[in-house]
Design a protein around this motif. Sequence first.
Motif, short mmCIF file in Angstrom:
data_model
loop_
_atom_site.label_atom_id
_atom_site.label_comp_id
_atom_site.label_asym_id
_atom_site.label_seq_id
_atom_site.Cartn_x
_atom_site.Cartn_y
_atom_site.Cartn_z
N PHE A 1 -11.14 -9.54 5.54
CA PHE A 1 -9.88 -8.29 5.35
C PHE A 1 -9.23 -8.65 3.28
CE2 PHE A 1 -6.98 -9.18 7.69
CZ PHE A 1 -5.88 -9.33 7.46
N PRO A 2 -9.03 -7.71 2.56
CA PRO A 2 -9.10 -7.77 1.31
C PRO A 2 -6.81 -8.18 1.36
CG PRO A 2 -9.70 -5.74 1.12
CD PRO A 2 -9.98 -6.39 2.45
N LEU A 3 -6.59 -8.24 0.52
CA LEU A 3 -5.24 -8.22 0.33
C LEU A 3 -4.83 -8.03 -1.34
CD1 LEU A 3 -4.47 -11.87 2.00
CD2 LEU A 3 -3.82 -9.79 2.58
N LEU A 4 -3.54 -7.59 -1.67
CA LEU A 4 -4.02 -7.30 -2.68
C LEU A 4 -2.48 -7.45 -3.31
CD1 LEU A 4 -2.06 -4.45 -3.36
CD2 LEU A 4 -3.78 -3.71 -1.32
N SER A 5 -1.98 -7.46 -4.99
CA SER A 5 -0.86 -7.85 -5.23
C SER A 5 -0.45 -6.26 -6.00
CB SER A 5 -1.03 -8.40 -6.37
OG SER A 5 0.54 -9.17 -6.92
N ASP A 6 0.75 -6.23 -6.01
CA ASP A 6 1.44 -4.89 -6.76
C ASP A 6 2.66 -5.20 -7.35
OD1 ASP A 6 1.42 -1.52 -6.52
OD2 ASP A 6 2.92 -2.10 -5.36
N ARG A 7 1.94 -5.89 -8.30
CA ARG A 7 3.29 -6.78 -9.33
C ARG A 7 3.63 -5.43 -10.56
NH1 ARG A 7 2.11 -12.64 -11.42
NH2 ARG A 7 0.63 -12.67 -9.30
N THR A 8 2.90 -4.62 -10.62
CA THR A 8 3.42 -2.88 -11.10
C THR A 8 3.64 -2.04 -10.44
OG1 THR A 8 1.25 -1.45 -10.96
CG2 THR A 8 1.23 -3.50 -13.14
N GLN A 9 4.14 -2.52 -9.30
CA GLN A 9 5.11 -1.41 -8.33
C GLN A 9 4.30 -0.11 -8.06
OE1 GLN A 9 8.97 -1.33 -9.29
NE2 GLN A 9 9.21 -3.37 -7.93
N LYS A 10 2.59 -0.44 -8.53
CA LYS A 10 2.37 1.32 -8.71
C LYS A 10 2.08 1.82 -7.39
CE LYS A 10 -1.46 3.54 -10.74
NZ LYS A 10 -2.50 3.25 -11.83
N ILE A 11 1.60 0.88 -5.84
CA ILE A 11 1.00 0.85 -5.06
C ILE A 11 1.84 1.20 -3.75
CG2 ILE A 11 -0.26 0.14 -2.95
CD1 ILE A 11 -1.62 -1.24 -5.24
N SER A 12 3.34 0.64 -4.00
CA SER A 12 4.66 0.70 -3.85
C SER A 12 5.23 2.44 -3.54
CB SER A 12 5.49 0.21 -3.88
OG SER A 12 4.61 -1.88 -3.50
N LYS A 13 5.06 2.76 -5.40
CA LYS A 13 5.35 4.40 -5.28
C LYS A 13 4.53 5.09 -4.86
CE LYS A 13 8.09 2.53 -9.51
NZ LYS A 13 7.70 2.37 -11.17
N ALA A 14 2.80 4.79 -5.11
CA ALA A 14 2.39 5.66 -4.70
C ALA A 14 2.50 6.21 -3.26
CB ALA A 14 0.83 5.31 -4.38
N TYR A 15 2.93 5.37 -2.58
CA TYR A 15 2.70 5.06 -0.92
C TYR A 15 4.36 5.37 -0.55
CZ TYR A 15 -2.02 3.58 -0.56
OH TYR A 15 -2.65 3.59 -0.08
N ARG A 16 5.28 5.54 -1.24
CA ARG A 16 6.68 6.08 -1.19
C ARG A 16 7.44 4.91 -0.17
NH1 ARG A 16 5.80 12.47 -0.48
NH2 ARG A 16 4.78 13.37 -2.15
N VAL A 17 6.94 3.50 -0.97
CA VAL A 17 7.82 2.72 0.06
C VAL A 17 8.50 1.77 -0.55
CG1 VAL A 17 5.88 2.74 2.25
CG2 VAL A 17 5.03 1.12 0.15
N LEU A 18 8.69 2.02 -2.06
CA LEU A 18 9.80 1.04 -2.89
C LEU A 18 10.99 1.41 -2.69
CD1 LEU A 18 9.58 -0.59 -5.06
CD2 LEU A 18 9.64 1.13 -6.48
#
Length: 89
Positions: free
Chosen positions: A3-20
Amino acid sequence: MTFPLLSDRTQKISKAYRVLNEKTGATFRATIIIDPEGTIVTRFVNPPEVGRNIYEIVRIIQGVQYGRRTGQGVPANWVPSDSGMMRDP
């Protein structure tokens, strides 16, 4: 890995999922399960002191798959060898 892994250096994904955690800049201990159609099936956010339980995460995925396959719900402590139950409409 299958399965793919990803990096969230910009925190865009964390913010979108409201887990930041905006105060620390780190993510909460979160688990987000997304089905093949791209729909969020469930979302858990654990407190920082509590780790995630991979066995429970797998059980939830199995329960969702069972429910979609049979139309039944699964009770608390259900395991794949158990039967389901009728959902309350």
